[in-house]
Each structure stands twice: as structure tokens, then as C-alpha cells.
Motif scaffolding. Structure first.
Motif, mmCIF file in Angstrom:
data_model
loop_
_atom_site.group_PDB
_atom_site.id
_atom_site.type_symbol
_atom_site.label_atom_id
_atom_site.label_comp_id
_atom_site.label_asym_id
_atom_site.label_seq_id
_atom_site.Cartn_x
_atom_site.Cartn_y
_atom_site.Cartn_z
ATOM 1 N N ILE A 193 0.843 -1.199 0.000
ATOM 2 C CA ILE A 193 0.000 0.000 0.000
ATOM 3 C C ILE A 193 0.878 1.249 0.000
ATOM 4 C CG2 ILE A 193 -1.652 1.356 1.344
ATOM 5 C CD1 ILE A 193 -2.877 -1.274 2.308
ATOM 6 N N LEU A 194 1.915 1.240 0.830
ATOM 7 C CA LEU A 194 2.818 2.393 0.890
ATOM 8 C C LEU A 194 3.538 2.603 -0.441
ATOM 9 C CD1 LEU A 194 4.372 1.967 4.448
ATOM 10 C CD2 LEU A 194 2.958 3.881 3.647
ATOM 11 N N THR A 195 3.966 1.514 -1.058
ATOM 12 C CA THR A 195 4.642 1.619 -2.359
ATOM 13 C C THR A 195 3.721 2.244 -3.395
ATOM 14 O OG1 THR A 195 6.043 -0.303 -1.907
ATOM 15 C CG2 THR A 195 5.734 0.311 -4.221
ATOM 16 N N PHE A 196 2.479 1.765 -3.448
ATOM 17 C CA PHE A 196 1.520 2.313 -4.405
ATOM 18 C C PHE A 196 1.194 3.769 -4.086
ATOM 19 C CE2 PHE A 196 -0.271 -2.012 -5.771
ATOM 20 C CZ PHE A 196 0.295 -1.911 -7.029
ATOM 21 N N ALA A 197 1.003 4.069 -2.795
ATOM 22 C CA ALA A 197 0.605 5.421 -2.395
ATOM 23 C C ALA A 197 1.666 6.458 -2.750
ATOM 24 C CB ALA A 197 0.323 5.453 -0.896
ATOM 25 N N ARG A 198 2.896 6.027 -2.904
ATOM 26 C CA ARG A 198 3.988 6.947 -3.231
ATOM 27 C C ARG A 198 4.170 7.124 -4.736
ATOM 28 N NH1 ARG A 198 7.542 4.145 1.584
ATOM 29 N NH2 ARG A 198 6.778 5.483 3.277
ATOM 30 N N MET A 199 3.361 6.421 -5.513
ATOM 31 C CA MET A 199 3.410 6.585 -6.968
ATOM 32 C C MET A 199 2.624 7.835 -7.360
ATOM 33 S SD MET A 199 2.923 2.666 -8.328
ATOM 34 C CE MET A 199 4.161 1.408 -7.982
ATOM 35 N N PRO A 200 3.080 8.569 -8.371
ATOM 36 C CA PRO A 200 2.436 9.850 -8.707
ATOM 37 C C PRO A 200 0.999 9.744 -9.187
ATOM 38 C CG PRO A 200 4.068 9.228 -10.371
ATOM 39 C CD PRO A 200 4.254 8.293 -9.219
ATOM 40 N N HIS A 201 0.596 8.581 -9.707
ATOM 41 C CA HIS A 201 -0.757 8.453 -10.255
ATOM 42 C C HIS A 201 -1.736 7.801 -9.283
ATOM 43 C CE1 HIS A 201 1.214 4.612 -11.075
ATOM 44 N NE2 HIS A 201 0.026 4.065 -11.187
ATOM 45 N N ILE A 202 -1.268 7.456 -8.079
ATOM 46 C CA ILE A 202 -2.127 6.774 -7.107
ATOM 47 C C ILE A 202 -2.207 7.583 -5.815
ATOM 48 C CG2 ILE A 202 -2.430 4.705 -5.684
ATOM 49 C CD1 ILE A 202 -1.146 3.069 -7.872
ATOM 50 N N THR A 203 -3.421 7.740 -5.308
ATOM 51 C CA THR A 203 -3.657 8.419 -4.033
ATOM 52 C C THR A 203 -4.364 7.460 -3.089
ATOM 53 O OG1 THR A 203 -3.867 10.593 -5.088
ATOM 54 C CG2 THR A 203 -4.825 10.349 -2.888
ATOM 55 N N VAL A 204 -3.851 7.349 -1.874
ATOM 56 C CA VAL A 204 -4.488 6.522 -0.846
ATOM 57 C C VAL A 204 -4.737 7.399 0.374
ATOM 58 C CG1 VAL A 204 -4.303 4.509 0.655
ATOM 59 C CG2 VAL A 204 -3.326 4.425 -1.656
ATOM 60 N N GLN A 205 -5.999 7.498 0.771
ATOM 61 C CA GLN A 205 -6.360 8.254 1.966
ATOM 62 C C GLN A 205 -7.075 7.332 2.952
ATOM 63 O OE1 GLN A 205 -7.948 11.816 -0.668
ATOM 64 N NE2 GLN A 205 -7.938 12.441 1.489
ATOM 65 N N VAL A 206 -6.816 7.553 4.227
ATOM 66 C CA VAL A 206 -7.412 6.727 5.275
ATOM 67 C C VAL A 206 -8.502 7.521 5.983
ATOM 68 C CG1 VAL A 206 -6.997 5.465 7.416
ATOM 69 C CG2 VAL A 206 -5.264 5.449 5.598
#
Length: 286
Positions: A193-206
Motif C-alpha cells: 500500500i505504501l509503495t503504491f501510495a507513493r506513486m504519482p498516479h495513485i492516491t491513498v487516503q485513510v
């Protein structure tokens, strides 16, 4: 992995463009069909996207409407060819129980943006293989190894196919706190999740537990957006691999507004990352 919008979206773009061309010509469906010498039903099926025009039919349409723009002509032929190609998901059809989810895969392949809220589980587009195995075994007791492997492989393929496309996820805090598969599986999952969240095209909010009730208590849902005026698709997730489409424009608009509200209520990107890192550290201490 691919920038192609996929066959379903290319068919939709072709039907939309052919309909617009007819409208600009000032002809009704009956008038255009009569001029072509076709049954009206044939033209309707092509313009609605139910059928692809054969190459000869498309050439006839281009000639009938007097299209002399070479780029437009090539685009129409390209969309027709793309719409006839096989989708990457077809080899997995035998392993999918829900026809609506199979249709969803086709739409997802052509989306320009994914927006998703999850209240209980990590979204499939963010899952690790081991997390996916744990979830699928829970929802499909006694699942055979062949089908299990195919469904996990399909989930990983979905992630690869959407690489580079905008993806926004709002997940309930319980999603990262719940130790699906045990601490080792969850540790790996949090890392992904952290790896994906640090990608420019992916946003992860909790969405923190402290926020109490919200629109999210209705359950997980997602929105797919499409380029070139094709609009949006709303789906409600029942179980992994099972979805319900909502065709109501009013309900789609309500869920779009709700998703925006959930994003505003959720922790910011940075705050979410800090919380996820904190959860990861707690797992490392075990």
C-alpha cells in the motif's frame, strides 16, 4: 502495462462518433438507413454499440457521410479494429461466477480514472498475492487451487494493466488495522500500500475511526471515469468478484458527491501515509 482503452471503450467511442456524425449530417436514423439501403435496425445496433460495423460497412458509412478527413477516417477504422480485439480478461472468464463482474473488468480496462471506497478490505487493485489468497479462501470455502491461482493472477494483471492511470482510494482505518492472513501477510500488504501510495498516479487516503459514521457505512463502492465524454460508471461491491451496477444518473451523481466528501473527511495523503507507516511499525514489533 498498456495505454489502450480496451475493446469495450473503443466500441463505445466508435458508436458515439458515428452517431455524432449522423446528427451533424442532419439525418434521422430512418433517413440515414434508407440512404444506405440498410434496415434501420442495423444502423441502430451499430450506433448503440451492440454491433461493430464490418470493414465494408464502415467504408460505406464514411463515403455516405462524405468524410474526407483522412485522420478521422483512420481513427474510425482504428476504433473498429480495436473494438474487435480480444480483451486480456477473456482467458479468466471460466473462473468468474458473476457476469456483472466480468462486464466490470471490461469497463475497468478502459477507464481513465478509478475512484474507490473500501470499508473492510484492501482494494483488489492494491492487494498482494498472499492477501488476495487469504480473502478469496474466506469468501469461497473449498475453492480449488486452479481457480484460486487464476483469480489471484487476474487480480495482479488488473494492477499491471492500470499502471499509469489515475487511481484514488479512500479506505477505512479498520482496513489497515485488520490482520487478514496474519501479521506476516499484513506486513507485506501494508508495504505494498505504501509503495503504491507513493506513486504519482495513485492516491491513498485513510478514513480514521474517530470520524464516526459517514456515507461509507453503506458499504464499498467505486466509480470509473472515461475520456472523451463517455461519462462515469458506478458499481457497488457485494463480495470480492461480485458487483452491482447502478444505472441511475442521480445515484451516480450522489456517490460522486459522497466520494468527494469522504476524501475531505479522510486524512490527507501525508497524514494517511504517516498512519500507515505507524501500523507497519507495530507489525514489525511483533
Amino acid at each position: 502495462m498498456t495505454s489502450s482503452p480496451g475493446p469495450v471503450v473503443q466500441r463505445a467511442l466508435l458508436s458515439k462518433q458515428l452517431t455524432e456524425i449522423r446528427h451533424r449530417s442532419g439525418r434521422s436514423e430512418d433517413e440515414a438507413a434508407a440512404g444506405l439501403g440498410w434496415p434501420t435496425g442495423r444502423l441502430i445496433r451499430i450506433e448503440s454499440g451492440l454491433d461493430l460495423p464490418a470493414p465494408a460497412e464502415l467504408a460505406e458509412l464514411i463515403g455516405f457521410y462524405g468524410i474526407d478527413d483522412e485522420k478521422l477516417s483512420q481513427r474510425l477504422h482504428g476504433l473498429a479494429e480495436g473494438g474487435a480485439t480480444a480483451g486480456w480478461w477473456e482467458p479468466y472468464k471460466a473462473h468468474i461466477d458473476d457476469p456483472a463482474f466480468y462486464t466490470y473488468l471490461q469497463h475497468e480496462a478502459g477507464t481513465s480514472k478509478v475512484e474507490q471506497f473500501q470499508s473492510a478490505l484492501v482494494p483488489g487493485l492494491l492487494q498482494t498475492e498472499r492477501y488476495a489468497v487469504s480473502v478469496l479462501r474466506q469468501f469461497f470455502p473449498g475453492i480449488g487451487e486452479s481457480r484460486l491461482n487464476a483469480l489471484v493472477e487476474m487480480r495482479m494483471r488488473r494492477q499491471a494493466e492500470l499502471e499509469g492511470r489515475l487511481q484514488v482510494f479512500v479506505i477505512d482505518e479498520s482496513v489497515i488495522q485488520r490482520r487478514v492472513g496474519g501479521a506476516d501477510v499484513m506486513r507485506e500488504q501494508i508495504g505494498k500500500i505504501l509503495t503504491f501510495a507513493r506513486m504519482p498516479h495513485i492516491t491513498v487516503q485513510v478514513l480514521p475511526l474517530s470520524e464516526g459514521e459517514s456515507f461509507g457505512i453503506r458499504g464499498p463502492f467505486g466509480l470509473l471515469s472515461f475520456a472523451e465524454g463517455l461519462g462515469h460508471v458506478l458499481y457497488l461491491e457485494r463480495t470480492p468478484g461480485s458487483v452491482t451496477y447502478v444505472r441511475s444518473c442521480a445515484e451516480t451523481a450522489a456517490h460522486r458527491a459522497a466520494f468527494l466528501s469522504l476524501r475531505q473527511t479522510a486524512l490527507s495523503d501525508r497524514q494517511s501515509e504517516s498512519l500507515i507507516v505507524e501500523v507497519a511499525r507495530s507489525l514489525d514489533d511483533m
